[in-house]
Design a protein around this motif. Sequence first.
Motif, mmCIF file in Angstrom:
data_model
loop_
_atom_site.group_PDB
_atom_site.id
_atom_site.type_symbol
_atom_site.label_atom_id
_atom_site.label_comp_id
_atom_site.label_asym_id
_atom_site.label_seq_id
_atom_site.Cartn_x
_atom_site.Cartn_y
_atom_site.Cartn_z
ATOM 1 N N ASP A 53 8.745 19.630 -53.131
ATOM 2 C CA ASP A 53 7.605 18.913 -53.720
ATOM 3 C C ASP A 53 7.809 17.411 -53.615
ATOM 4 O OD1 ASP A 53 6.025 21.095 -54.628
ATOM 5 O OD2 ASP A 53 7.407 21.387 -56.295
ATOM 6 N N LEU A 54 9.032 16.987 -53.896
ATOM 7 C CA LEU A 54 9.344 15.560 -53.853
ATOM 8 C C LEU A 54 9.062 15.002 -52.458
ATOM 9 C CD1 LEU A 54 10.533 13.116 -55.391
ATOM 10 C CD2 LEU A 54 12.785 13.830 -54.565
ATOM 11 N N ALA A 55 9.537 15.720 -51.425
ATOM 12 C CA ALA A 55 9.305 15.280 -50.045
ATOM 13 C C ALA A 55 7.812 15.264 -49.728
ATOM 14 C CB ALA A 55 10.043 16.202 -49.075
ATOM 15 N N ALA A 56 7.092 16.285 -50.165
ATOM 16 C CA ALA A 56 5.654 16.381 -49.878
ATOM 17 C C ALA A 56 4.876 15.264 -50.576
ATOM 18 C CB ALA A 56 5.122 17.748 -50.302
ATOM 19 N N VAL A 57 5.256 14.951 -51.809
ATOM 20 C CA VAL A 57 4.548 13.906 -52.556
ATOM 21 C C VAL A 57 4.820 12.536 -51.940
ATOM 22 C CG1 VAL A 57 4.408 12.694 -54.776
ATOM 23 C CG2 VAL A 57 4.371 15.181 -54.721
ATOM 24 N N ARG A 58 6.059 12.311 -51.506
ATOM 25 C CA ARG A 58 6.362 11.025 -50.858
ATOM 26 C C ARG A 58 5.568 10.857 -49.568
ATOM 27 N NH1 ARG A 58 12.703 10.472 -50.706
ATOM 28 N NH2 ARG A 58 13.242 10.370 -52.910
ATOM 29 N N GLU A 59 5.427 11.940 -48.815
ATOM 30 C CA GLU A 59 4.660 11.897 -47.582
ATOM 31 C C GLU A 59 3.182 11.605 -47.880
ATOM 32 O OE1 GLU A 59 3.920 15.206 -44.326
ATOM 33 O OE2 GLU A 59 6.060 14.981 -44.782
ATOM 34 N N LEU A 60 2.678 12.275 -48.906
ATOM 35 C CA LEU A 60 1.292 12.057 -49.322
ATOM 36 C C LEU A 60 1.085 10.614 -49.770
ATOM 37 C CD1 LEU A 60 -1.527 13.295 -50.052
ATOM 38 C CD2 LEU A 60 -0.587 13.664 -52.348
ATOM 39 N N ARG A 61 2.090 10.087 -50.476
ATOM 40 C CA ARG A 61 2.025 8.692 -50.948
ATOM 41 C C ARG A 61 1.831 7.745 -49.767
ATOM 42 N NH1 ARG A 61 7.441 6.718 -53.793
ATOM 43 N NH2 ARG A 61 8.176 6.739 -51.640
ATOM 44 N N GLU A 62 2.572 7.985 -48.671
ATOM 45 C CA GLU A 62 2.418 7.181 -47.450
ATOM 46 C C GLU A 62 0.988 7.274 -46.921
ATOM 47 O OE1 GLU A 62 4.079 4.660 -46.232
ATOM 48 O OE2 GLU A 62 5.261 5.395 -47.921
ATOM 49 N N ALA A 63 0.477 8.507 -46.878
ATOM 50 C CA ALA A 63 -0.874 8.733 -46.340
ATOM 51 C C ALA A 63 -1.907 7.991 -47.192
ATOM 52 C CB ALA A 63 -1.173 10.224 -46.302
ATOM 53 N N LEU A 79 -8.942 8.190 -41.670
ATOM 54 C CA LEU A 79 -7.682 8.580 -42.319
ATOM 55 C C LEU A 79 -7.945 9.499 -43.509
ATOM 56 C CD1 LEU A 79 -5.737 5.174 -42.265
ATOM 57 C CD2 LEU A 79 -5.219 7.221 -40.913
ATOM 58 N N LEU A 80 -8.972 9.179 -44.288
ATOM 59 C CA LEU A 80 -9.257 9.984 -45.468
ATOM 60 C C LEU A 80 -9.781 11.362 -45.065
ATOM 61 C CD1 LEU A 80 -9.081 10.009 -48.499
ATOM 62 C CD2 LEU A 80 -11.330 8.946 -48.625
ATOM 63 N N ASN A 81 -10.587 11.423 -44.004
ATOM 64 C CA ASN A 81 -11.057 12.720 -43.518
ATOM 65 C C ASN A 81 -9.901 13.584 -43.032
ATOM 66 O OD1 ASN A 81 -13.758 12.956 -44.057
ATOM 67 N ND2 ASN A 81 -14.413 11.934 -42.175
ATOM 68 N N THR A 82 -8.928 12.956 -42.378
ATOM 69 C CA THR A 82 -7.757 13.705 -41.927
ATOM 70 C C THR A 82 -7.013 14.290 -43.124
ATOM 71 O OG1 THR A 82 -7.548 12.176 -40.075
ATOM 72 C CG2 THR A 82 -5.619 13.533 -40.571
ATOM 73 N N LEU A 83 -6.823 13.449 -44.142
ATOM 74 C CA LEU A 83 -6.115 13.880 -45.354
ATOM 75 C C LEU A 83 -6.869 15.025 -46.049
ATOM 76 C CD1 LEU A 83 -4.538 11.379 -47.853
ATOM 77 C CD2 LEU A 83 -5.614 13.451 -48.669
ATOM 78 N N LEU A 84 -8.175 14.841 -46.200
ATOM 79 C CA LEU A 84 -8.982 15.870 -46.880
ATOM 80 C C LEU A 84 -9.055 17.149 -46.040
ATOM 81 C CD1 LEU A 84 -11.887 13.648 -48.233
ATOM 82 C CD2 LEU A 84 -10.168 14.841 -49.615
ATOM 83 N N GLY A 85 -9.040 16.971 -44.717
ATOM 84 C CA GLY A 85 -9.153 18.118 -43.821
ATOM 85 C C GLY A 85 -7.985 19.069 -43.911
ATOM 86 N N ARG A 86 -6.801 18.556 -44.315
ATOM 87 C CA ARG A 86 -5.671 19.474 -44.419
ATOM 88 C C ARG A 86 -5.377 19.819 -45.870
ATOM 89 N NH1 ARG A 86 -2.207 14.494 -42.500
ATOM 90 N NH2 ARG A 86 -1.558 13.957 -44.605
ATOM 91 N N THR A 87 -6.331 19.583 -46.753
ATOM 92 C CA THR A 87 -6.147 19.891 -48.167
ATOM 93 C C THR A 87 -7.063 21.039 -48.567
ATOM 94 O OG1 THR A 87 -5.735 17.535 -48.554
ATOM 95 C CG2 THR A 87 -6.220 18.874 -50.483
ATOM 96 N N ALA A 117 -3.472 15.470 -53.596
ATOM 97 C CA ALA A 117 -4.261 15.237 -52.382
ATOM 98 C C ALA A 117 -5.722 15.572 -52.645
ATOM 99 C CB ALA A 117 -3.715 16.073 -51.225
ATOM 100 N N ALA A 118 -5.973 16.691 -53.314
ATOM 101 C CA ALA A 118 -7.346 17.130 -53.552
ATOM 102 C C ALA A 118 -8.048 16.187 -54.537
ATOM 103 C CB ALA A 118 -7.352 18.564 -54.091
ATOM 104 N N ASP A 119 -7.486 16.009 -55.721
ATOM 105 C CA ASP A 119 -8.210 15.260 -56.756
ATOM 106 C C ASP A 119 -8.283 13.760 -56.450
ATOM 107 O OD1 ASP A 119 -7.916 17.863 -57.954
ATOM 108 O OD2 ASP A 119 -8.625 16.912 -59.791
ATOM 109 N N CYS A 120 -7.189 13.185 -55.989
ATOM 110 C CA CYS A 120 -7.210 11.751 -55.667
ATOM 111 C C CYS A 120 -7.978 11.512 -54.368
ATOM 112 C CB CYS A 120 -5.790 11.211 -55.551
ATOM 113 S SG CYS A 120 -4.869 11.328 -57.103
ATOM 114 N N GLY A 121 -7.864 12.438 -53.414
ATOM 115 C CA GLY A 121 -8.587 12.298 -52.152
ATOM 116 C C GLY A 121 -10.093 12.290 -52.366
ATOM 117 N N VAL A 122 -10.572 13.208 -53.218
ATOM 118 C CA VAL A 122 -12.009 13.265 -53.507
ATOM 119 C C VAL A 122 -12.450 11.999 -54.242
ATOM 120 C CG1 VAL A 122 -13.770 14.463 -54.866
ATOM 121 C CG2 VAL A 122 -12.185 15.781 -53.453
ATOM 122 N N ALA A 123 -11.626 11.534 -55.180
ATOM 123 C CA ALA A 123 -11.973 10.298 -55.909
ATOM 124 C C ALA A 123 -12.122 9.131 -54.934
ATOM 125 C CB ALA A 123 -10.903 9.993 -56.967
#
Length: 182
Positions: A53-63, A79-87, A117-123
């Motif tokens: 989880d730690l690794a995944a959250v750090r990666e998401l933080r970069e995105a 960039l945001l569409n890419t992020l949302l597309g894999r969520t 990714a889901a909640d912050c990405g949508v916001a």
Amino acid sequence: MPFGHDMVFSLTTVVELINTGTGGREGLGDVRELEDFVRRRMVSGVPEITPADLAAVRELREAFHEVFTAPDRATRVRLLNTLLGRTRITPRLTEHDGFPLHVHYFAPGATVAEHLAADCGVALAHVLVEDEWERLRTCAVPDCGQVFVDESRNRSRVYCDSRTCGNRMHVAAYRARRRPVS
Ligand SMILES: [Zn+2]
Ligand SMILES: [Zn+2]
């Protein structure tokens, strides 16, 4: 601020998340620090936090940071569409923990990174749609790097925290003015 409460909450969460990695300090150094973040930001319904989880959250933080600091609107959208597309996203009305009725976007059983990714990405997507993106800023102090949401009415805030960075800049400007002209 033209945003609803849960939206402001998600924006504050993504800002705090990004800022755990700015200014040359790692704020998510271990699982404990991620657990603290989850508690502080009331990220609900996440299973036990693991090193994965730690690794995944750090990666998401970069995105998220890339979306935040993208040079133009087209790049942000891409960039945001890419992020949302894999969520995985599952809208669901909820009233947990005494909060007023609001929509969750994370899917059932989501990990902490998927939840964020889901909640912050949508916001962030809504901020773009509402054309309020200029409220999402990076501090004007060159070596600071912290991001923030400008909630001021005339969108005039330039420092992450007026007590620290704001003061530093004011003092520097004051000293520059007082420098004798010889
Ligand atoms: Zn909630
Ligand atoms: Zn700052």
